[in-house]
Design an enzyme around this catalytic site. Structure first.
Site, PDB file in Angstrom:
ATOM      1  CB  SER A   1      16.181 -25.444  30.948  1.00 36.32           C
ATOM      2  OG  SER A   1      15.706 -24.599  29.912  1.00 36.32           O
TER       3      SER A   1
ATOM      4  CD  GLU B   1      26.103 -29.262  64.158  1.00 34.36           C
ATOM      5  OE1 GLU B   1      26.610 -30.391  64.136  1.00 34.36           O
ATOM      6  OE2 GLU B   1      25.067 -28.996  64.790  1.00 34.36           O
TER       7      GLU B   1
ATOM      8  CE1 TYR C   1      23.472 -22.276  24.889  1.00 39.50           C
ATOM      9  CE2 TYR C   1      22.903 -23.926  23.241  1.00 39.50           C
ATOM     10  CZ  TYR C   1      22.726 -23.368  24.501  1.00 39.50           C
ATOM     11  OH  TYR C   1      21.813 -23.926  25.368  1.00 39.50           O
TER      12      TYR C   1
ATOM     13  CB  SER D   1      19.406 -34.758  71.038  1.00 37.75           C
ATOM     14  OG  SER D   1      19.309 -36.167  71.065  1.00 37.75           O
TER      15      SER D   1
ATOM     16  CG  ASN E   1      22.605 -30.754  68.909  1.00 43.05           C
ATOM     17  OD1 ASN E   1      23.460 -30.877  69.786  1.00 43.05           O
ATOM     18  ND2 ASN E   1      21.714 -31.708  68.643  1.00 43.05           N
TER      19      ASN E   1
ATOM     20  CB  THR F   1      48.307 -20.030  66.404  1.00 43.13           C
ATOM     21  OG1 THR F   1      49.181 -20.367  67.486  1.00 43.13           O
ATOM     22  CG2 THR F   1      48.231 -18.514  66.270  1.00 43.13           C
ATOM     23  CG  HIS F   2      49.454 -24.432  65.676  1.00 46.50           C
ATOM     24  ND1 HIS F   2      49.961 -25.105  64.582  1.00 46.50           N
ATOM     25  CD2 HIS F   2      50.160 -23.279  65.773  1.00 46.50           C
ATOM     26  CE1 HIS F   2      50.951 -24.399  64.055  1.00 46.50           C
ATOM     27  NE2 HIS F   2      51.089 -23.278  64.753  1.00 46.50           N
TER      28      HIS F   2
ATOM     29  CE  LYS G   1      24.401 -32.838  71.990  1.00 44.32           C
ATOM     30  NZ  LYS G   1      24.450 -33.962  71.070  1.00 44.32           N
TER      31      LYS G   1
ATOM     32  CG  ASN H   1      22.486 -19.920  20.905  1.00 33.22           C
ATOM     33  OD1 ASN H   1      21.670 -20.619  21.507  1.00 33.22           O
ATOM     34  ND2 ASN H   1      23.166 -20.368  19.856  1.00 33.22           N
TER      35      ASN H   1
ATOM     36  CE  LYS I   1      20.073 -20.934  31.474  1.00 33.93           C
ATOM     37  NZ  LYS I   1      21.171 -21.752  30.899  1.00 33.93           N
TER      38      LYS I   1
END
Ligand code: ARG
Length: 496
Positions: A52, A324, A351, A311, A319, A183-184, A317, A138, A359
């Site tokens: 780890s 996003e 444990y 783009s 973007n 709304t909507h 473009k 532990n 983690k």
């Protein structure tokens, strides 16, 4: 915190993050500290499968801090002499400096951060062999994670407050701008631009509250729980708790009260990741608004070039990639929470090695959330509002159809009836190709004599906004006072 993180990344362990941990200058020799019980170390395959260190190296500061406190306590109860304590503390400080400088000889064959630090310490300082007295990995890992999370929550709270400030700042720069509220995703009623942004400030405040609240619950010291059943040695748990700041508001030490729970409890990680998931969902909604606002169809804002991309094919473009990606990364943060819950659901006490899988999910949620918070803040700080486009959109008289119904209510007409009458006016306007504010008093009265001659005055947008002054409403005075309330609360950063 951001600065510390970059410090960490300057260690050789930027390599494991990129997935090339084993290119480091280390050997995969059999595990040095395997106990007498084993005649050979794990196979290469098993070592690579179970290590780890490629991700838990991040716990090195907390591991060292915990070990120093444990060593001080061992000296108090006579397990270490004061010379041994000095040697151990000095050795740990030296190791810390080397890790910081990127020169520490990490060895993946030593499995994890705990074994790496302890075995290197023991190689340098013979008394290091006494450090693990009455301690197990532990309770050690349970401690390190709590300490790490305590530091991380501070950073998250700062990042949340920075984004809140960016939102308040963007609202303040355009205090007069009014946009349609939706709304909507249909135009509903007018709201101040700042009111829309302050909605996210509220969401983020609740997020900050959840992180603080979780910290309150996990700021409890598990050290002394051993592997499962504490220790037969007379440890001073309260001393360790005080050393490490696990104290209540009155400075009293806070100790876990059940050793079995303490070594297997990962609730605090789930709580953090749940708070992170919800905060990410909020960021994703904000990102979606930004994506809509920069579209040609809305065109409400302009993002700076620094926060957009072009783009490769379409030269025109621009973007909104930061927004996003923030929306996209939310999937990961939500997924991390699910992974943790599934990880825990079938575990018998106490444990189990499965817990090592907590983690990467935690580190990923924290890092992803924090980068999204930072990037969204930077993007909004540089955003510009196209005020004339917003003004055109807000001038849509249909946004005030409800105000017209309210106007009829003031004249004594039941709301249901008023709603019906205004609906008829909207239909009439649509039929005649006019907007509501273009209809004449005669038009109104032709639909119903119940419209008084003063009805069309409802469509003065400035007056309409001044009227919305209930607490929490997007009225002129109300929004200004909400902006200054938030500004006072957030500057200087006071999220903790
Ligand atoms: N690397 C381990 C983890 O993250 C540390 C605890 C190991 N304990 C053990 N008994 N093998 O969970």
């Amino acid at each position: 915190m951001a600065i510390r993180d970059s410090g960490r990344l300057s260690t050789p362990f930027c390599a494991p993050i990129c997935g090339s941990f084993f290119r480091m200058n280390v050997s995969l020799s059999p595990v040095v500290s395997r106990s007498g019980r084993f005649s050979e170390g794990p196979s290469r395959d098993v070592a690579a499968f179970s290590e780890s260190i490629s991700f838990d190296w991040r716990l090195w500061r907390q591991d060292i801090r915990g070990s120093v406190a444990h060593a001080r306590m061992l000296a108090r109860i006579g397990v270490l002499s004061s010379d041994e304590l000095t040697a151990i503390s000095g050795g740990l400080a030296e190791i810390g400096a080397e890790i910081e400088a990127g020169t520490f000889p990490w060895n993946p064959a030593l499995e994890d951060v705990h074994m790496n630090i302890e075995s290197e310490l023991t190689r340098r300082v013979p008394a290091g062999a006494r450090l693990h007295t009455a301690r197990s990995r532990n309770d050690q890992v349970a401690l390190d994670m709590r300490l790490w999370l305590r530091d991380e929550v501070e950073g998250v709270l700062e990042d949340i407050a920075s984004l809140q400030l960016a939102l308040v700042g963007l609202g303040e720069r355009y205090p007069d701008v009014i946009i349609p509220g939706y709304t909507h995703l249909q135009r509903a009623q007018p709201v101040y631009w700042a009111h829309h942004l302050l909605a996210y400030v509220e969401m983020l405040a609740r997020d900050a509250g959840r992180f603080r609240d979780g910290r309150e619950r996990f700021n409890v010291c598990p050290l002394g729980s051993g592997a499962i059943a504490g220790s037969t040695l007379p440890l001073d748990r309260e001393f360790v708790a005080r050393e490490l700041g696990f104290v209540d508001a009155d400075g009293r030490p806070r100790l876990t009260q059940n050793s079995m729970d303490a070594v297997s409890d990962r609730d605090f990680i789930v709580e953090f990741c749940a708070a992170a998931a919800l905060a990410s969902v909020h960021l994703s909604r904000l990102a979606e608004d930004v994506i809509l606002w920069v579209s040609s169809e809305f065109n409400f804002i302009r993002l700076s070039d620094a926060y957009t991309t072009g783009s490769s094919l379409m030269p025109q473009k621009k973007n909104p990639d930061v927004a996003e990606l923030t929306r996209g990364k939310t999937g990961r943060v939500v997924g991390n929470l699910t992974a943790l819950l599934v990880l825990l659901k079938g575990l018998p006490m106490t444990y189990n090695r499965d817990l090592q899988e907590d983690k990467e999910r935690l580190f990923d949620s924290a890092a992803t959330l924090r980068s999204c918070l930072r990037l969204m803040a930077g993007m909004l700080e540089q955003a510009e509002v196209r005020t004339e486009v917003c003004a055109r959109a807000a001038a849509d008289a249909q946004l005030l159809a409800t105000d017209l119904a309210d106007h009829l209510v003031v004249q004594g007409i039941p709301f249901r009836e008023a709603h019906h009458l205004v609906g008829a006016i909207v239909a009439h306007a649509e039929r005649t190709g006019k907007t509501l504010d273009q209809l004449t008093v005669d038009d109104y009265q032709a639909v119903s004599p119940r419209f008084s001659t003063s009805s069309p005055t409802v469509f003065d947008l400035g007056q309409a906004m001044a009227r919305r002054n209930l607490v929490g409403a997007p009225g002129t005075d109300q929004v200004l006072s909400q902006l200054s309330r938030w500004k006072a609360q957030l500057s200087p950063l006071s999220a903790t």
